[in-house]
Design a protein around this motif. Structure first.
Motif, short mmCIF file in Angstrom:
data_model
loop_
_atom_site.label_atom_id
_atom_site.label_comp_id
_atom_site.label_asym_id
_atom_site.label_seq_id
_atom_site.Cartn_x
_atom_site.Cartn_y
_atom_site.Cartn_z
N ALA A 144 0.92 -1.22 -0.04
CA ALA A 144 -0.05 -0.11 0.07
C ALA A 144 0.82 1.27 -0.17
O ALA A 144 0.61 2.34 -0.70
N GLU A 145 1.85 0.97 0.67
CA GLU A 145 3.00 2.50 1.11
C GLU A 145 3.58 2.58 -0.43
O GLU A 145 3.66 3.79 -0.92
N ILE A 146 3.87 1.48 -1.50
CA ILE A 146 4.35 1.57 -2.68
C ILE A 146 3.59 2.21 -3.51
O ILE A 146 3.95 3.10 -4.23
N LEU A 147 2.47 1.61 -3.56
CA LEU A 147 1.23 2.15 -4.44
C LEU A 147 1.04 3.64 -4.07
O LEU A 147 0.95 4.43 -4.93
N GLY A 148 0.98 4.06 -2.89
CA GLY A 148 0.89 5.45 -2.42
C GLY A 148 2.12 6.34 -2.99
O GLY A 148 1.58 7.45 -3.53
N LYS A 149 3.20 5.70 -2.99
CA LYS A 149 4.24 6.56 -3.67
C LYS A 149 4.24 6.85 -4.92
O LYS A 149 4.27 7.84 -5.59
N TRP A 150 3.73 5.56 -5.67
CA TRP A 150 3.68 5.88 -7.06
C TRP A 150 2.21 6.73 -7.49
O TRP A 150 2.45 7.46 -8.35
N PHE A 151 1.24 6.68 -6.64
CA PHE A 151 0.12 7.66 -6.97
C PHE A 151 0.33 9.08 -6.86
O PHE A 151 0.07 10.07 -7.37
N SER A 152 1.43 9.29 -5.86
CA SER A 152 1.78 10.65 -5.49
C SER A 152 2.56 11.37 -6.72
O SER A 152 2.51 12.61 -6.45
N ALA A 153 3.08 10.64 -7.71
CA ALA A 153 3.80 11.09 -8.66
C ALA A 153 2.99 11.94 -9.71
O ALA A 153 3.40 12.39 -10.68
N TYR A 154 1.57 11.60 -9.63
CA TYR A 154 0.68 11.78 -10.59
C TYR A 154 -0.40 12.50 -10.36
O TYR A 154 -0.72 12.73 -8.98
N SER A 155 -1.15 13.34 -11.25
CA SER A 155 -2.29 13.97 -10.73
C SER A 155 -3.64 12.76 -10.66
O SER A 155 -3.39 11.72 -11.23
N VAL A 156 -4.65 13.29 -10.09
CA VAL A 156 -5.74 12.34 -10.23
C VAL A 156 -6.22 11.72 -11.55
O VAL A 156 -6.49 10.60 -11.97
N SER A 157 -6.31 12.74 -12.57
CA SER A 157 -6.50 12.49 -13.98
C SER A 157 -5.55 11.53 -14.65
O SER A 157 -5.79 10.57 -15.44
N GLN A 158 -4.33 11.78 -14.18
CA GLN A 158 -3.29 10.81 -14.81
C GLN A 158 -3.32 9.36 -14.16
O GLN A 158 -3.03 8.51 -15.23
N VAL A 159 -3.62 9.28 -12.98
CA VAL A 159 -3.79 8.06 -12.43
C VAL A 159 -4.97 7.47 -13.24
O VAL A 159 -4.82 6.39 -13.33
N SER A 160 -5.79 8.02 -13.06
CA SER A 160 -7.17 7.33 -13.93
C SER A 160 -6.93 6.85 -15.23
O SER A 160 -7.19 5.80 -15.65
N THR A 161 -6.17 7.68 -16.02
CA THR A 161 -5.70 7.28 -17.42
C THR A 161 -5.08 6.16 -17.35
O THR A 161 -5.02 5.27 -18.19
N LEU A 162 -3.99 5.92 -16.46
CA LEU A 162 -2.84 5.01 -16.61
C LEU A 162 -3.69 3.76 -16.24
O LEU A 162 -3.12 2.60 -16.72
N LEU A 163 -4.62 3.85 -15.13
CA LEU A 163 -5.14 2.69 -14.68
C LEU A 163 -6.52 2.43 -15.58
O LEU A 163 -7.20 1.34 -15.25
N LYS A 164 -6.58 3.20 -16.75
CA LYS A 164 -7.87 2.84 -17.38
C LYS A 164 -9.26 3.03 -16.70
O LYS A 164 -9.91 1.92 -16.96
N VAL A 165 -9.45 3.70 -15.88
CA VAL A 165 -10.56 4.08 -14.95
C VAL A 165 -11.11 5.37 -15.28
O VAL A 165 -10.51 6.31 -15.22
N VAL A 166 -12.46 5.22 -15.12
CA VAL A 166 -13.28 6.39 -15.16
C VAL A 166 -13.98 6.75 -13.59
O VAL A 166 -14.44 6.10 -13.16
N LEU A 167 -13.51 7.95 -13.22
CA LEU A 167 -13.68 8.34 -11.85
C LEU A 167 -14.90 9.37 -12.16
O LEU A 167 -15.01 10.24 -12.54
#
Length: 167
Positions: A144-167
């Protein structure tokens, strides 16, 4: 033990989810360039990934970032599993809400209603003997900490684009 039985055994209680989301929030906050905390929506994505063994297995420190994580599913020709994250967010939303609620009740997380972010509380002391999480739960917390570190490098829209998720 089959993967499904193991998944049910570990994730049968929101207590585990609250601990894991607290660790995710710490990982995000500790590694964000400006020290920001994650918005509430990102916890739903993290929970969807971390509650599935096949989705959480590639979350390791050897990977550079979230893009590398996403590419790992293409390399293994496991794109269908990767695309299931969107549906898992919907399927785990009540579990995630319960986990967040429990974390807030027990002082692990604080929700700021003005910015919609969850802030981690720092524990003043370590859990006493017998109260510490089991090794399997600690391992999920590390992921979970690793995932948090990865998420912190991107904006919410970039995370959703990388993960192919519609928020």
């Amino acid at each position: 033990m089959s993967n499904l039985v193991e998944e049910i055994r570990v994730w049968n209680t929101p207590v585990v989810g609250s601990y894991v989301l607290w660790r995710f929030t710490h990982g995000y906050t500790d590694h964000h360039p400006e020290g920001h905390s994650p918005v509430l929506l990102l916890h739903f994505l993290a929970s969807a990934i971390l509650t599935n063994k096949r989705l959480s297995d590639p979350v390791i420190n050897l990977r550079k970032d979230l893009g590398s994580y996403a590419r790992s599913f293409t390399d293994k020709k496991d794109v269908d599993l990767f695309l299931s994250i969107h549906h898992r967010v919907n399927n785990t939303k009540f579990y995630t809400l319960s986990s967040i609620d429990l974390a807030i009740q027990h002082g692990l997380l604080f929700l700021n209603l003005e910015d919609g972010c969850l802030y981690p509380k720092t524990l003043s002391r370590k859990p006493s003997r017998g109260m510490a999480p089991k090794q399997s739960v600690k391992s999920l917390g590390n992921k979970a900490e690793i995932l948090g570190k990865w998420f912190s490098a991107y904006s919410v829209s970039q995370v959703s684009t990388l993960l192919k998720v519609v928020l």
